[in-house]
Design an enzyme around this catalytic site. Structure first.
Site, mmCIF file in Angstrom:
data_model
loop_
_atom_site.group_PDB
_atom_site.id
_atom_site.type_symbol
_atom_site.label_atom_id
_atom_site.label_comp_id
_atom_site.label_asym_id
_atom_site.label_seq_id
_atom_site.Cartn_x
_atom_site.Cartn_y
_atom_site.Cartn_z
ATOM 1 C CG ASP A 20 -4.279 6.086 25.819
ATOM 2 O OD1 ASP A 20 -4.671 6.069 24.634
ATOM 3 O OD2 ASP A 20 -3.978 5.047 26.437
ATOM 4 C CD GLU A 21 -0.812 5.590 20.620
ATOM 5 O OE1 GLU A 21 -0.546 5.282 19.454
ATOM 6 O OE2 GLU A 21 -1.004 4.745 21.526
ATOM 7 C CG ASP A 25 1.006 5.297 25.161
ATOM 8 O OD1 ASP A 25 -0.180 5.137 24.833
ATOM 9 O OD2 ASP A 25 1.532 4.708 26.133
#
Length: 420
Positions: free
Chosen positions: A116-117, A17
């Site tokens: 974002d992950e 993350d």
């Protein structure tokens, strides 16, 4: 009943993350340190009610500003920088980060969960790069050195465990690793239940009414009763409480979690009933298009309406299941109108959401006796999608989009719902 972990696969999966990704990217672009600066990314800096899309860690900690806060809630402090999003840049950086992961594993072992992950499976790479922990450290260090971006990494024997490890420990410590042996000590004490990935507030309330308040209580609950109450979801809830997840990398962790939805906070209050319907139609068009893009159709349509703060908030979220799966815009719209007429209370609307779930592959079409042209409507949708894909989403719009209520023309200029 207990789970025999010796029979379960023990993979090495990293869940990565990027901390406060939008805020961190914007900070780096301004030459600031993402970890020490005070920065907020706001949808529209010209609207006081605009939503905070991301806040730097220090802004969150010291001022309490977080994702979902409003612009007017940000203190007037000279240290705080407020910027608008650069969505196209964020997406380019996300792509470059995926290339970084590709240095360690093949692309088949990478699953981009969101901008974002990501999940990456590092099985079989120890001879090249070392243990999963060592690889996590290498990725973290390279990300900081090359992009100046911080990250947190959870390591687990399956996708679920790596995600839980990330959310419940690694986001505080930087890197963490969970094994099956850690489940009773680290997972079972978790409460409230909404802290457990995959359990939302509504499901939490239902479980609370059943006397289940911790993940450990869920793990010890009678499996047959959970299955009777929730169906296959009850089976998954039970085994997830034990840390069991048999899904392959890239597959949805929760069976049936695949759905297609669209939610938007309106730029102004909508009081006229017909105007609200115009926006609902636009959103049904977009949701149906997303389903068709994946060659899927769904049976359950959900409509959410959020009332304005002037109405003291509130609203409703209701669903209706159709007899047959569909990805035809007007089928979704008719169902949404039924829900709207049944539950709308003539209040000022500021937020609308539409979702299509209970999804199946769109490879069969059930003919209807009183609707012989159904196949034409279905193919028309795919034809319109092809035109929009080639010439842009604004190439074909419904007439309601050209009224004062329409939002599609403005959203067509955005990336990810925000300014590029």
């Amino acid at each position: 009943m207990t789970v025999d972990y010796s029979c379960l696969p023990k993979q090495q999966i990293l869940c990565i993350d990027m901390k406060s990704f939008y805020a961190s990217c914007s900070a780096v672009m301004l030459g600031l340190d993402p970890q020490t600066c005070y920065l907020a990314v706001v949808g529209d800096i010209d609207r006081k009610g605009s939503v905070v899309l991301a806040a730097s860690p220090r802004l969150k900690k010291e001022f309490g500003v977080k994702t979902g806060s409003r612009l007017f809630e940000i203190p007037n402090d000279p240290r705080i920088k407020i910027v608008e999003p650069k969505m196209a840049t964020y997406l380019r950086i996300s792509t470059e980060l995926t290339k970084l992961f590709h240095r360690y594993v093949p692309k088949e072992a990478i699953h981009t969960y969101s901008v974002d992950e990501s999940f990456i499976k590092v099985d079989g790479t120890s001879q090249l790069w070392g243990s999963a922990w060592t690889i996590a450290e290498k990725i973290r260090d390279e990300m900081e050195r090359e992009f100046q971006l911080p990250c947190a990494i959870g390591i687990g024997p399956n996708m679920l465990m790596s995600k839980l490890c990330l959310d419940l420990e690694a986001k505080k410590t930087g890197i963490a690793e969970w094994t099956y042996e850690d489940v009773p000590r680290k997972l079972w004490p978790v409460q409230p239940l909404s802290e457990m990935w995959g359990i939302g507030k509504r499901l939490e309330r239902t479980l609370n009414r059943m006397g289940i308040f911790t993940v450990g209580q869920l793990a010890k609950y009678d499996l047959h009763k959970l299955e009777a109450k929730f169906g296959i979801m009850g089976n998954q809830l039970y085994y997830h409480a034990w840390g069991v997840d048999l899904s392959e990398i890239g597959a949805p962790i929760m069976e049936g979690q695949i759905s297609f939805g669209k939610s938007q906070i309106l730029l102004r209050d909508y009081k006229d009933k017909e105007e609200i319907k115009h926006v609902i139609l636009e959103m049904c068009e977009e949701v149906a298009r997303r389903a068709r893009t994946h060659r899927k159709a769904g049976r359950t349509v959900s409509l959410g309406i959020g009332y304005s703060q002037d109405e003291l908030g509130g609203g409703f979220y209701r669903s209706k299941t159709m007899s047959e799966p569909t990805n035809v815009t007007m089928d979704l719209y008719r169902t949404c109108l039924q829900l709207f007429e049944e539950h709308y209370r003539n209040k000022t609307v500021r937020q609308i959401s539409v979702a299509l779930s209970n999804v199946v592959d769109d490879d069969m079409l059930q003919l209807r006796l009183f609707e012989p042209n159904l196949w034409k409507k279905r193919e028309l949708g795919y034809t319109m999608d092809a035109i929009r894909s080639r010439y842009g989403s604004a190439a074909l719009l419904r007439s309601v989009s050209y009224t004062s209520a329409g939002t599609a023309r403005l959203r067509a200029k955005l990336v990810g719902g925000h300014k590029a």
